[in-house]
Enzyme design. Sequence first.
Site, mmCIF file in Angstrom:
data_model
loop_
_atom_site.group_PDB
_atom_site.id
_atom_site.type_symbol
_atom_site.label_atom_id
_atom_site.label_comp_id
_atom_site.label_asym_id
_atom_site.label_seq_id
_atom_site.Cartn_x
_atom_site.Cartn_y
_atom_site.Cartn_z
ATOM 1 C CB CYS A 118 -0.988 0.003 1.170
ATOM 2 S SG CYS A 118 -0.234 0.161 2.783
ATOM 3 C CB CYS A 190 -4.138 1.807 -1.458
ATOM 4 S SG CYS A 190 -2.472 2.278 -1.876
ATOM 5 C CB CYS A 197 2.619 -2.645 -8.529
ATOM 6 S SG CYS A 197 3.109 -4.252 -7.872
#
Length: 380
Positions: A118, A190, A197
């Site tokens: 997150c 999130c 990512c």
Amino acid sequence: MSETAGTSAPPGFVTAVGHPVRWRLISELAHSDLAVHELTALLGQPQNLVSYHLGKLRRAELVTARRSSADGRDTYYSLALAHCGDLLSGTGAALHPGLRLTPPTPATAVTGRVLFLCTGNSSRSQMAEALLRERTSGTVAAYSAGSQPKPVHPHATSAMAARGIDLTKALPKHVDEFAGQRFDVVITLCDRVKEVCPEFLGQSRLLHWSIPDPAADPDGLPAFQRVADDLAQRVSFLLHALPPTREGIMTSPINDNTVSVRYLVDDVAAAIDFYTTHLGFTSAHAFLPAFADVRRGNLRLLLSGPDSSAGRSMPDGRRPHPGGWNRIHLIVADIDAEVARLRAAGVTFRSDVIAGPGGRQIVLDDPAGNPVELFAPAPA
């Protein structure tokens, strides 16, 4: 609502998912939360048709929707797996009492490596990591990190304490610490971090759980408790998708990306406390007073006490003991700040900071006298 055997109308679940598009939608959402444009691409159907059938599933309370925190124009859809299970059970019973489905035995004998991500690594991902580790007794190597790490939120600690899980020693970690590693599953929690990512080695399954940031909710602690409930339910379903342990094989998921180092220590409990409190490790297993292992990234540090097999005397009478100069090597971004922090905490150093062509280093002692090197690479 339970279904009654012999009724003329088809069960609500059959009606809700009977259309091929709706079945495809829940099949995709069973694995990951997805945005409309992702579902459109996966199904190869126009957006207006996908949105129409998502509306049908929402009215049947099989799917929920949440506005993206990264792009308010987008919406993420989630499948209510527990509700689906209840309806499926009633659907079987509606056809014949002998076809009522029973929930599977909770999956605990599983293994693998799972990373939760997150933005801040301060609440959602820390709680998910702790819940998965607790549910599997450490057989799954669970980790968490953030794109912009910040201290663990006290409400996250309180919400986990209510479940008997201690987060007081959890430390935030940057996602770059895990970049390039192999994981069975990488889960973004999130919507913002999903967009940044990084790549991971191997065939990592990338999943998304669109969960609101409880720190942004004015409810305070109750918001964290609701997120903990959501995460606990999602983790329970995740267990059924992880690889099972193999009988007779070490359950700790060691692979070719894990480096194991053994340290002999005088007091295993004190060593666990030192490495988790000061150096960012997480506890994996503890068999006190003889042995424990702690992890940081892909480093597994085995802590063997005097009563462990590693502490037994050699055939010539020599007995292994802590100390020496071979050491683990931890890379830090700001060595001066780390040294100041650790000195203030009472950690003992063997040397001052030494500068060389490759960077700056200093050696500290753990409570048993084993050396640990902190190293800050020279600027490129």
